[in-house]
Design a protein around this motif. Structure first.
Motif, PDB file in Angstrom:
ATOM      1  N   ALA A 128       1.880-116.151 -37.336  1.00  0.00           N
ATOM      2  CA  ALA A 128       3.006-115.418 -38.037  1.00  0.00           C
ATOM      3  C   ALA A 128       3.388-115.760 -39.474  1.00  0.00           C
ATOM      4  CB  ALA A 128       4.096-115.552 -36.956  1.00  0.00           C
ATOM      5  N   GLY A 129       2.922-116.957 -39.547  1.00  0.00           N
ATOM      6  CA  GLY A 129       3.378-117.413 -41.181  1.00  0.00           C
ATOM      7  C   GLY A 129       2.483-117.060 -42.068  1.00  0.00           C
ATOM      8  N   TRP A 130       1.219-116.670 -41.671  1.00  0.00           N
ATOM      9  CA  TRP A 130       0.378-115.968 -42.534  1.00  0.00           C
ATOM     10  C   TRP A 130       0.452-114.549 -42.895  1.00  0.00           C
ATOM     11  CZ3 TRP A 130      -4.355-118.179 -39.207  1.00  0.00           C
ATOM     12  CH2 TRP A 130      -4.281-119.753 -39.478  1.00  0.00           C
ATOM     13  N   LEU A 131       1.444-113.888 -42.213  1.00  0.00           N
ATOM     14  CA  LEU A 131       1.618-112.395 -42.366  1.00  0.00           C
ATOM     15  C   LEU A 131       2.327-112.120 -43.589  1.00  0.00           C
ATOM     16  CD1 LEU A 131       2.601-111.258 -38.663  1.00  0.00           C
ATOM     17  CD2 LEU A 131       0.561-110.739 -39.781  1.00  0.00           C
ATOM     18  N   ARG A 132       2.087-111.070 -44.331  1.00  0.00           N
ATOM     19  CA  ARG A 132       2.868-110.736 -45.345  1.00  0.00           C
ATOM     20  C   ARG A 132       4.260-110.243 -44.718  1.00  0.00           C
ATOM     21  NH1 ARG A 132      -1.557-107.277 -49.029  1.00  0.00           N
ATOM     22  NH2 ARG A 132      -2.204-108.984 -49.940  1.00  0.00           N
ATOM     23  N   PRO A 133       5.422-109.998 -45.527  1.00  0.00           N
ATOM     24  CA  PRO A 133       6.532-109.097 -44.842  1.00  0.00           C
ATOM     25  C   PRO A 133       6.210-107.499 -44.499  1.00  0.00           C
ATOM     26  CG  PRO A 133       7.021-110.438 -46.638  1.00  0.00           C
ATOM     27  CD  PRO A 133       5.749-110.495 -46.777  1.00  0.00           C
ATOM     28  N   GLY A 134       6.432-107.366 -43.269  1.00  0.00           N
ATOM     29  CA  GLY A 134       6.113-106.112 -42.633  1.00  0.00           C
ATOM     30  C   GLY A 134       4.983-106.153 -41.906  1.00  0.00           C
ATOM     31  N   ALA A 185       9.181-115.561 -29.725  1.00  0.00           N
ATOM     32  CA  ALA A 185       9.588-116.889 -30.013  1.00  0.00           C
ATOM     33  C   ALA A 185       8.956-117.456 -31.339  1.00  0.00           C
ATOM     34  CB  ALA A 185       9.203-117.632 -28.713  1.00  0.00           C
ATOM     35  N   ALA A 186       7.925-116.702 -31.686  1.00  0.00           N
ATOM     36  CA  ALA A 186       7.288-116.789 -33.189  1.00  0.00           C
ATOM     37  C   ALA A 186       7.973-116.299 -34.115  1.00  0.00           C
ATOM     38  CB  ALA A 186       5.716-116.688 -33.017  1.00  0.00           C
ATOM     39  N   GLY A 187       9.061-115.701 -33.827  1.00  0.00           N
ATOM     40  CA  GLY A 187       9.951-115.103 -34.950  1.00  0.00           C
ATOM     41  C   GLY A 187       9.695-113.665 -35.702  1.00  0.00           C
ATOM     42  N   LEU A 188       8.641-113.028 -34.801  1.00  0.00           N
ATOM     43  CA  LEU A 188       8.230-111.698 -34.965  1.00  0.00           C
ATOM     44  C   LEU A 188       9.324-110.741 -34.649  1.00  0.00           C
ATOM     45  CD1 LEU A 188       4.585-111.856 -34.509  1.00  0.00           C
ATOM     46  CD2 LEU A 188       5.787-112.135 -36.549  1.00  0.00           C
ATOM     47  N   ALA A 189       9.341-109.341 -34.941  1.00  0.00           N
ATOM     48  CA  ALA A 189      10.393-108.509 -34.715  1.00  0.00           C
ATOM     49  C   ALA A 189       9.615-107.388 -34.023  1.00  0.00           C
ATOM     50  CB  ALA A 189      11.175-108.087 -36.055  1.00  0.00           C
ATOM     51  N   GLY A 190      10.266-106.420 -33.347  1.00  0.00           N
ATOM     52  CA  GLY A 190       9.911-105.197 -32.781  1.00  0.00           C
ATOM     53  C   GLY A 190       8.674-105.558 -31.831  1.00  0.00           C
ATOM     54  N   CYS A 191       8.677-106.498 -31.211  1.00  0.00           N
ATOM     55  CA  CYS A 191       7.657-107.132 -30.144  1.00  0.00           C
ATOM     56  C   CYS A 191       7.361-106.067 -28.949  1.00  0.00           C
ATOM     57  CB  CYS A 191       7.781-108.349 -29.814  1.00  0.00           C
ATOM     58  SG  CYS A 191       7.726-109.509 -31.160  1.00  0.00           S
ATOM     59  N   THR A 192       6.426-105.809 -28.572  1.00  0.00           N
ATOM     60  CA  THR A 192       6.363-105.012 -27.529  1.00  0.00           C
ATOM     61  C   THR A 192       4.703-105.225 -26.838  1.00  0.00           C
ATOM     62  OG1 THR A 192       6.378-102.692 -26.429  1.00  0.00           O
ATOM     63  CG2 THR A 192       5.271-102.820 -28.364  1.00  0.00           C
ATOM     64  N   ALA A 193       4.234-104.892 -25.510  1.00  0.00           N
ATOM     65  CA  ALA A 193       3.185-104.979 -24.986  1.00  0.00           C
ATOM     66  C   ALA A 193       2.650-103.793 -24.199  1.00  0.00           C
ATOM     67  CB  ALA A 193       3.255-105.953 -24.090  1.00  0.00           C
ATOM     68  N   HIS A 194       1.476-103.722 -24.063  1.00  0.00           N
ATOM     69  CA  HIS A 194       0.627-102.712 -23.188  1.00  0.00           C
ATOM     70  C   HIS A 194      -0.374-103.655 -22.335  1.00  0.00           C
ATOM     71  CE1 HIS A 194      -1.389 -99.221 -22.023  1.00  0.00           C
ATOM     72  NE2 HIS A 194      -2.469 -99.660 -22.321  1.00  0.00           N
ATOM     73  N   ALA A 195      -0.481-103.094 -21.204  1.00  0.00           N
ATOM     74  CA  ALA A 195      -1.284-103.888 -20.164  1.00  0.00           C
ATOM     75  C   ALA A 195      -2.203-102.943 -19.397  1.00  0.00           C
ATOM     76  CB  ALA A 195      -0.588-104.851 -19.351  1.00  0.00           C
ATOM     77  N   GLU A 196      -3.508-103.195 -18.949  1.00  0.00           N
ATOM     78  CA  GLU A 196      -4.298-102.483 -18.071  1.00  0.00           C
ATOM     79  C   GLU A 196      -4.942-103.199 -17.192  1.00  0.00           C
ATOM     80  OE1 GLU A 196      -7.131-100.102 -20.625  1.00  0.00           O
ATOM     81  OE2 GLU A 196      -5.490 -98.875 -21.848  1.00  0.00           O
ATOM     82  N   ALA A 197      -5.094-102.744 -16.110  1.00  0.00           N
ATOM     83  CA  ALA A 197      -5.764-103.419 -14.894  1.00  0.00           C
ATOM     84  C   ALA A 197      -6.593-102.650 -14.254  1.00  0.00           C
ATOM     85  CB  ALA A 197      -4.621-103.930 -13.657  1.00  0.00           C
ATOM     86  N   PRO A 198      -8.050-102.659 -14.909  1.00  0.00           N
ATOM     87  CA  PRO A 198      -8.990-101.502 -14.420  1.00  0.00           C
ATOM     88  C   PRO A 198      -9.474-102.105 -13.107  1.00  0.00           C
ATOM     89  CG  PRO A 198      -9.850-102.742 -16.043  1.00  0.00           C
ATOM     90  CD  PRO A 198      -8.319-103.314 -16.080  1.00  0.00           C
ATOM     91  N   PRO A 199     -10.230-101.075 -12.438  1.00  0.00           N
ATOM     92  CA  PRO A 199     -10.828-101.593 -11.350  1.00  0.00           C
ATOM     93  C   PRO A 199     -12.174-102.343 -11.676  1.00  0.00           C
ATOM     94  CG  PRO A 199     -11.220 -99.099 -11.549  1.00  0.00           C
ATOM     95  CD  PRO A 199     -10.299 -99.625 -12.504  1.00  0.00           C
TER      96      PRO A 199
END
Length: 259
Positions: A128-134, A185-199
């Motif tokens: 997270a600290g290696w990211l540029r703003p945005g 918890a690492a200080g990032l904003a707009g966090c979301t997730a997507h998951a897949e459980a394939p057969p």
């Protein structure tokens, strides 16, 4: 936690079988990873970092989208990344937990890396600290559910393998199910997730990849005494049987942006 080892100390990255296992990994999971890059709109001029590049397929994809000169690919072992370096991508032998920042980036992507680290919180905070703003951090992780297997011997083999990976590498097979909270918890904003459980269908690329991944820890499982060689062979054969199907594998992608 007992002292853990690094992945190249655990797996012989020069072995042909490991090359084949990684090729299966790419064939199964690259579409999922590319979809994540699509969501974030990765394009020309983005400064990109691929952490744990493996054989380099996603770093090649980043180079196609952003330009090779804008991409850095790191791994603890760079033996498989010669073609990537020849394409113009910067390739570094780099430890995400210990080495200095390899730059500042608009996108950092890693797949099946953080879930195998003994200090996941530190890894996320550092990236997270290696990211540029945005800039965006996109993390992919896998989770297994041995108790859900339709085959008792497969479930037992998976549970035994999980125990070995936890002890030797620091892997947490349940960590993916907590995403995206660790990114917040690492200080990032707009966090979301997507998951897949394939057969997991016997004989499919996913089943063969899971079979070969279990085979990595056969000797350690046998040393623990929880399963016999016959048990492990039956589990491997089940993964090759087209009549086998279960839903024991979950892939999760989570992303967040540096404010």
């Amino acid at each position: 936690m007992p002292e853990t080892v690094l992945w190249p100390e655990f797996v012989d990255t020069t072995d042909r079988a490991e090359h084949e296992r990684l090729a299966l990994l790419e064939s199964v999971f690259d579409p999922f990873s590319r979809a994540g890059l699509d969501r974030l709109g990765v394009g020309a001029g983005w400064r990109c970092l691929e952490v744990g590049a493996g054989r380099g397929s996603i770093a090649f994809e980043l180079a196609r989208r952003a330009g090779a000169a804008n991409v850095t690919a790191t791994d603890l072992s760079t033996r498989l990344l010669g073609p990537l370096a020849e394409s113009g991508v910067q390739v570094l032998r780099h430890d995400v937990l210990r080495d200095a920042a390899p730059g500042e980036f608009d996108l950092i992507h890693c797949r099946f890396v953080v879930d195998h680290l003994p200090d996941r919180r530190r890894a996320l905070e550092r990236m997270a600290g290696w990211l540029r703003p945005g800039g965006w951090l996109l993390v992919e992780a896998g989770s297994t559910a041995p108790a859900l297997s339709s085959s008792p011997v497969v479930g037992r083999a998976m549970a035994a393998a999980n125990a070995v990976l936890a002890r030797r590498l620091g892997t947490d097979p349940a960590w993916a199910r907590s995403l995206p909270l660790p990114l917040e918890a690492a200080g990032l904003a707009g966090c979301t997730a997507h998951a897949e459980a394939p057969p997991v269908r016997g004989g499919s690329p996913l089943a063969r990849w899971l079979r070969d991944t279990l085979r990595l820890v056969d000797d350690a499982v046998l040393a623990d005494g929880d399963l016999t060689r016959a048990d492990l062979d039956r589990a491997a054969a089940t993964y090759d049987d087209p009549s086998f199907i279960d839903y024991t594998w979950l892939t999760v992608a989570a992303w967040g942006r540096r404010p």
